[in-house]
Structure formats: C-alpha cells, structure tokens
Design a protein around this motif. Structure first.
Motif, mmCIF file in Angstrom:
data_model
loop_
_atom_site.group_PDB
_atom_site.id
_atom_site.type_symbol
_atom_site.label_atom_id
_atom_site.label_comp_id
_atom_site.label_asym_id
_atom_site.label_seq_id
_atom_site.Cartn_x
_atom_site.Cartn_y
_atom_site.Cartn_z
ATOM 1 N N GLY A 65 2.930 -33.289 16.617
ATOM 2 C CA GLY A 65 3.763 -32.120 16.893
ATOM 3 C C GLY A 65 3.330 -30.915 16.091
ATOM 4 N N PHE A 66 2.993 -31.138 14.829
ATOM 5 C CA PHE A 66 2.495 -30.057 13.963
ATOM 6 C C PHE A 66 1.248 -29.418 14.577
ATOM 7 N N ALA A 67 0.283 -30.253 14.953
ATOM 8 C CA ALA A 67 -0.981 -29.730 15.481
ATOM 9 C C ALA A 67 -0.798 -29.065 16.839
ATOM 10 N N GLN A 68 0.127 -29.581 17.650
ATOM 11 C CA GLN A 68 0.332 -29.002 18.973
ATOM 12 C C GLN A 68 0.822 -27.561 18.903
ATOM 13 N N VAL A 69 1.690 -27.253 17.961
ATOM 14 C CA VAL A 69 2.255 -25.903 17.917
ATOM 15 C C VAL A 69 1.458 -24.953 17.034
ATOM 16 N N THR A 70 0.667 -25.487 16.114
ATOM 17 C CA THR A 70 -0.091 -24.611 15.212
ATOM 18 C C THR A 70 -1.546 -24.472 15.621
ATOM 19 N N GLY A 71 -2.073 -25.468 16.334
ATOM 20 C CA GLY A 71 -3.494 -25.487 16.628
ATOM 21 C C GLY A 71 -4.338 -25.965 15.465
ATOM 22 N N ARG A 72 -3.695 -26.360 14.370
ATOM 23 C CA ARG A 72 -4.406 -26.820 13.177
ATOM 24 C C ARG A 72 -4.148 -28.316 12.969
ATOM 25 N N PRO A 73 -5.148 -29.056 12.496
ATOM 26 C CA PRO A 73 -4.929 -30.476 12.263
ATOM 27 C C PRO A 73 -4.049 -30.738 11.047
ATOM 28 N N ALA A 74 -3.286 -31.802 11.113
ATOM 29 C CA ALA A 74 -2.574 -32.351 9.961
ATOM 30 C C ALA A 74 -3.240 -33.673 9.608
ATOM 31 N N ALA A 464 7.899 -35.405 16.854
ATOM 32 C CA ALA A 464 7.127 -34.212 17.200
ATOM 33 C C ALA A 464 7.909 -32.951 16.869
ATOM 34 N N ALA A 465 9.226 -32.991 17.051
ATOM 35 C CA ALA A 465 10.051 -31.832 16.700
ATOM 36 C C ALA A 465 10.012 -31.573 15.198
ATOM 37 N N ILE A 466 9.991 -32.635 14.416
ATOM 38 C CA ILE A 466 9.896 -32.477 12.956
ATOM 39 C C ILE A 466 8.575 -31.808 12.586
ATOM 40 N N GLY A 467 7.476 -32.337 13.125
ATOM 41 C CA GLY A 467 6.174 -31.761 12.829
ATOM 42 C C GLY A 467 6.052 -30.328 13.309
ATOM 43 N N ALA A 468 6.589 -30.057 14.504
ATOM 44 C CA ALA A 468 6.552 -28.688 15.034
ATOM 45 C C ALA A 468 7.335 -27.745 14.134
ATOM 46 N N GLU A 477 13.557 -19.765 17.328
ATOM 47 C CA GLU A 477 14.969 -19.736 16.963
ATOM 48 C C GLU A 477 15.584 -21.124 17.073
ATOM 49 N N LEU A 478 15.073 -21.921 18.006
ATOM 50 C CA LEU A 478 15.675 -23.224 18.287
ATOM 51 C C LEU A 478 14.603 -24.154 18.828
ATOM 52 N N MET A 479 14.690 -25.429 18.424
ATOM 53 C CA MET A 479 13.849 -26.467 19.011
ATOM 54 C C MET A 479 14.747 -27.507 19.647
ATOM 55 N N VAL A 480 14.387 -27.913 20.868
ATOM 56 C CA VAL A 480 15.211 -28.842 21.636
ATOM 57 C C VAL A 480 14.354 -30.008 22.095
ATOM 58 N N SER A 481 14.711 -31.207 21.686
ATOM 59 C CA SER A 481 14.062 -32.426 22.169
ATOM 60 C C SER A 481 14.918 -33.022 23.284
ATOM 61 N N TYR A 503 13.492 -33.070 4.877
ATOM 62 C CA TYR A 503 12.643 -31.881 4.866
ATOM 63 C C TYR A 503 13.267 -30.711 5.620
ATOM 64 N N GLU A 504 14.540 -30.825 5.930
ATOM 65 C CA GLU A 504 15.328 -29.741 6.507
ATOM 66 C C GLU A 504 14.649 -29.134 7.729
ATOM 67 N N THR A 505 14.528 -29.961 8.760
ATOM 68 C CA THR A 505 13.922 -29.520 10.020
ATOM 69 C C THR A 505 14.951 -29.688 11.142
ATOM 70 N N PRO A 506 15.908 -28.792 11.259
ATOM 71 C CA PRO A 506 16.973 -28.957 12.243
ATOM 72 C C PRO A 506 16.499 -28.721 13.683
ATOM 73 N N PHE A 507 16.881 -29.602 14.574
ATOM 74 C CA PHE A 507 16.597 -29.428 15.992
ATOM 75 C C PHE A 507 17.711 -30.101 16.791
ATOM 76 N N LEU A 508 17.818 -29.710 18.046
ATOM 77 C CA LEU A 508 18.819 -30.256 18.959
ATOM 78 C C LEU A 508 18.184 -31.349 19.795
ATOM 79 N N THR A 509 18.843 -32.496 19.900
ATOM 80 C CA THR A 509 18.375 -33.587 20.746
ATOM 81 C C THR A 509 19.358 -33.803 21.889
ATOM 82 N N ILE A 510 18.831 -33.844 23.108
ATOM 83 C CA ILE A 510 19.617 -34.164 24.290
ATOM 84 C C ILE A 510 19.143 -35.521 24.791
ATOM 85 N N VAL A 511 20.027 -36.510 24.786
ATOM 86 C CA VAL A 511 19.692 -37.837 25.286
ATOM 87 C C VAL A 511 20.219 -37.956 26.709
#
Length: 608
Positions: A65-74, A464-468, A477-481, A503-511
């Motif tokens: 997720g980190f690499a997908q949104v930044t274009g940089r490897p983790a 992936a939301a955490i990494g992003a 403003e918001l990330m939604v899984s 690591y304080e990575t807030p996102f919304l999850t819809i199941v």
C-alpha cells in the motif's frame, strides 16, 4: 560495535527507503542491536522508521500500500523460512501488482559450536534450516540474492532496488545467515555512501516510430475502435493522455479488471468496468475492428467472448508484454502487434502520430461515434443513479443493496469532507465479486483515487490502507477500505487494527457482509449452472457460508485496538435500514475525520 546489520540498515536508508515493516525473530539479534544503537546516538530515532507488524502478510501488504500511493519502495523484514512462507498471498499480490518492495529474511546459523557470533543456540535453528530458502518465493521475485558479507551488502541492496524499480516493477528478496549479519565491520563501511546515480532504474521504453504510426493510423481509420486497459492508471500521467486519445478519435474506453483509475468517471467516452464475470464483457468487443490493449493482464476471456476474428489488436505493456518476467504460465492474446513500452511514452507517441494524421480521419464518422458513446455513457450513469435510490419497499428489517450503501457513502463523503468532494479521498477496493460495482458507484474522478491490489490473493485492503496512510496520508482527507466479509477476515484484522492504532493511521472500513464467500459459489455455477450445487438452499449448506451466526466484524476491530476503533453493524436488526445507514455513515466519517480514529461499518446484505 558495527556489523553487517549496521551496513544493511544504513544502506537501505541511504537508498531512500523511509519505512521498514518488520516481524522480528531469532535471526535478527544484530538488526535489533543496531537499531538500538541508532536510537542511542540519534535522539531515539532510527535511519528508517520501523513499523512493528505482528503478522507477516500484513507487513508485506502494508508495504505494498505504501509503494502503491508513493511510487517508492518500502522494505519488509521477516523471520527465516517460516516468516517467508507467512507472507503468503501478499507475495502473489506484490508480484502481480508490479509493486516494488524490498524483502529481507534472516536465515538459520550455519555454525553449531560457537565458532562465530550468532552461532546456533536455540533448538528452532536446526528445524528452520532448509536447503534453498529463497526457492519459497523465487518464482514471484524479480531478483533474489544471499548476502554473504558486510563488504558486499550495499552493492546487493542497490542492485536489488535497481531491478525492483525497473519495468516490470516488482518485489525482490534478500536473505542472510545470522553469523553474516553479526559480522563486525569498521565504521567506515557503515558511513560509506555509494552514489545512487550509479544504480539507476532502467529508463522507460518508448514505442518505435513505426509502431506508433501503425497504431495511430489503425485507430484513425477504424469504424468501431475500442480501448481496453487494466493498469495504465498506475502511471498517473497516463490518465489525461488516454482521455485525450479517446476524445480526439471518439473511442470508447472500458476498464478490464483495473487496479487504478484509467480515466475520470465522468469522461463521456468511459463505458465502465468489467471483471469478466459470466457474460459481462463489453458489447463493443464483438464488433470492434481495432482494439488497443493497454497494460492489461486479461483483456477478455476467449472461451466466453473473443473479439471479432478480423479485428486488428495492438497490445502495449510497460515491460512485460508476454508475461514472462512475471512468470505467468499459459498466456496468449491474438494480436497483430505486441509492444514493450511504457504506457505514458506509448500514449504520447500515439497521440502525436494521430495529430499528424488528420487527413486519414473520417470527421463525420468520429462525430457520430462521439454522440453515440456519450449517449451510452449517460444512460449507464442514469442506471447507476436508479440503483442507488431504489430502496426496498419494506425498509423495516430490510437489507440495503450495495448500490444503496455506496451511494450513501459517496454522498456522506461529499457532505462531510473539507473539500466537499471525493477528489481527496482514496478508495481501496477489495470487493472481489463486487469489484466492478465498487469501481462504478464510487465514481472516482482523480488519478490515483481508487486502487486494488492488482493480484488475486484476498486480505490486501486493511493493511494496504495503513501503508498508504504512512506513505501519503497528508495527501488525502479520507481513506476508505471497502471489503467483503471474506476479505476482511483474510486481512488479519487482529493485527491490522492494532498496527493502525499504534501508528495512528485512521481509515474507514466498509464490510459488505453477505455471509460468506460468494466467489467460490459463482465459480461453481459457472461450471455447473444447473447441477446439484445450484439447488443448495444456502451458502451454509454449500459450505461457503459463514452463518447462521456470523462474526461481528466491527467488534473484531474494536477488540483488536483495545477500544480505539469505532464500530457498528448496520442492517438486519428490524430497524429502518435507510435511516440507519445515513446515521451510521455520518458518524463513521466524523470519527475518522475529527477524532482521527478508525471506523468500521459492518453492512449486512442478503446472504449468499
């Protein structure tokens, strides 16, 4: 004291890797020791940020997720053979998703009598020693290598990252014995910097002038052209270029099993998304006389609906047109031309060639096509609108549909986010059998605004939301899984939501909770549409259902985070489901935006 581990960690940081997602084991004492040395010398900081991950698949998925949104490897650190295996389906996803990630695994010591620091001193070190550890993942990797000395560590890391970030991008795997990572080195070895400019990624390849001219002329002269793409939007600059090509010649665009936004939803020639389930191929495929396939793994399924046999097909792929490097077994597309070219450079070349061929265009035909495609696009949007607003007659105790849910979600985001739009919302889509529905009803306009894993292993969306968030949280403003209930469980929520809180990575999850695994049921019906399984009374009877008493997914997340996550189940409780959804979504979005906590909505659907 400085060791090979000191060189490894400093070299990774010098190469630009800012985050290491780590799952520690008995093979990592020198790494842990050097990290503490760094903290003692640098006011508690380490050269790269360490993200502790209590599950290996979650670690690698967060790195993806980190690499997908930044274009940089983790980077990811795991434990010997067992940790390598525990990355499981995430290995498939980073490979098929062409995501650059550096994976490092330790290995059992090779000495047994205390000859060297790191020699075997625990019983597990014998049973974890296997003849070829890298073979566990080699067929998914762009590069594997053993680190055998601190003197070569920096060079190996640079070579690995050079390959990982070159087309076709993907994961690399390094490993080392414990004694090697404990090997003492001079401080000069740690401080030595190798210029990264000496290890460049391969420059993107452009289309040849002949290929660009041929494709442009074919599209310009076509009566019924079609563009199919899956992953072109991974390169954000490709989005506008594709839109320009479509607009100039009046060519419909269909996204086939996409992993990124190909064109804005509102583009008048965009005709939707298909994941090729059943008979869901675009009806344009059968009549198209020229087809341009851009960065697509599976543009169609020949046994279900092939293109017209006389169609001219041109395939453009950013680095692996025959799927050999990414190690796909049986693969073929009937094509006139196969092109290995970066999608941005390819589209630039085709657009330029189209502009130079004005005389070959039939302006009247193009205008007729534009009008017809625009009408089709508008009718498609009207159908989406009607599905979102078509609530059941009996709302008391009823079930919301997925279009109902996504319509409420989208409007809530538009009402409550600071921008009052979805333009700064990242949607992570793991709807599986509902992939296409999520793509279409979320109506994403901006490049990079919606992504999938690019692979087929479930359990990507939460981590992936955490990494992003760690990589580019300030850009959204918001990330939604958005996940199915099966995907939610595969995502190891007990680990994912703990990491999110830590690591304080807030996102919304819809199941999207339909009570089980719909995909296996649909696969069965595809082979046996009128067999015994088609007459099963329920998913439970068929053994793909989770009922009759399903887990409360929202409370799993609440428990994993020790109460930090806000969670609620919606639907199926006898209340007014429409009112419940509006209230629940408003509160969930508020919690994420204002309280900076995760929120999970478990949305009960009709059971499979």
């Amino acid at each position: 004291m400085y060791t090979t581990s000191s060189v490894f960690l400093q070299s990774v940081a010098n190469a630009g890797i800012t985050h290491i997602f780590a799952n520690w084991g008995s093979d990592h004492p020198a790494l842990l020791e050097d990290l503490q040395r760094q903290r003692s010398e640098k006011d508690g900081k380490t050269a790269s940020q360490i993200i502790t991950c209590p599950n290996e698949m979650v670690a690698l998925t967060a790195a993806q997720g980190f690499a997908q949104v930044t274009g940089r490897p983790a980077a990811v650190i795991v434990h010997v053979d067992v940790g390598t295996q525990a990355m499981a389906g995430a290995i498939h996803n980073v490979d098929r998703g062409r995501t650059p990630v550096l994976i490092y695994a330790g290995a059992s010591p090779f000495t047994s009598l205390g000859e060297m620091r790191g020699s075997r001193n625990e019983w597990i070190m014998s049973v974890q020693d296997i003849p070829d550890q890298a073979s566990i993942v080699r067929q998914y990797m762009r590069f594997t290598s053993q680190i055998e000395s601190g003197k070569v560590t920096t060079g190996i890391i640079h070579r690995a990252l050079q390959i990982a970030t070159s087309h076709p991008k993907g994961p690399v795997y390094l490993w080392a014995r414990r004694e090697v990572m404990e090997e003492e080195v001079e401080l000069s070895a740690v401080n030595a910097t190798v210029p990264l400019r000496k290890w460049p990624s391969i420059e993107p390849t452009a289309l040849s002038a002949t290929a660009a001219t041929t494709i442009a002329r074919a599209l310009s002269e076509a009566k019924s052209p079609l563009i199919l793409t899956s992953h072109s939007g991974r390169s954000k600059d490709a989005v506008q270029l594709l839109a320009n090509l479509s607009t100039t010649l009046g060519i419909p665009i269909v996204a086939v099993c996409p992993s990124a936004v190909a064109v804005p939803f509102s583009h008048p020639f965009f005709l939707g998304v298909t994941f090729l389930n059943g008979a869901s191929h675009s009806h344009h495929l059968a009549k198209a006389d020229v087809i341009l396939v851009l960065d697509a793994d599976v543009p169609w399924i020949p046994a279900i609906q092939p293109p017209h046999p006389e169609a001219r097909v041109f395939v453009v792929d950013s680095g692996d047109p025959l799927k050999t490097i990414s190690a796909v077994g049986q693969w073929h597309v009937d094509a006139e031309m196969m092109c290995n070219a970066d999608v941005v450079l390819a589209l630039e070349g085709i657009n330029a060639a189209v502009d130079a061929q004005i005389e070959t265009r039939n302006a009247s035909l193009i205008e007729q096509r534009r009008m017809a495609i625009t009408t089709e696009h508008d009718e498609w949007v009207r159908k989406l609108d009607s599905l979102e607003t078509a609530w059941t007659q009996d709302l008391q105790g009823g079930r919301a549909t997925i279009p109902n849910i996504l319509g409420v979600l989208r409007k809530t985001i538009e009402q409550q986010t600071p921008s009052r739009s979805l333009d700064k919302t990242l949607v992570l889509n793991e709807g599986i059998t509902n992939y296409a529905i999520v793509w279409e009803h979320m109506r994403t306009e901006v490049s990079g605004g919606q992504i999938t894993s690019g692979g087929s292993s479930l359990g990507w969306c939460l981590a992936a939301a955490i990494g992003a968030h760690l990589g580019a949280g300030k850009n959204y403003e918001l990330m939604v899984s958005i996940v199915g209930d099966g995907s939610f469980m595969f995502g190891v929520p007990s680990s994912a939501y703990w990491i999110a809180r830590r690591y304080e990575t807030p996102f919304l999850t819809i199941v999207l909770n339909n009570g089980g695994w719909k995909a296996p049921k649909m696969s069965m019906l595809g082979c046996h549409p009128s067999g015994h399984g088609s007459r099963a009374a329920s998913g439970v009877e068929l053994s793909v259902g989770f009922g009759p008493i399903c887990p409360d997914y929202s409370q799993i997340a609440v428990g994993a985070s020790a109460g930090w996550v806000w969670g609620k189940r919606v639907g199926g409780d006898g209340g007014n489901v429409k009112e419940e959804l509006h209230a629940a979504f408003a509160e969930a979005v508020r919690v994420v935006l204002e309280e900076r906590r995760c929120a999970v909505l478990d949305c009960v659907l009709d059971s499979i």
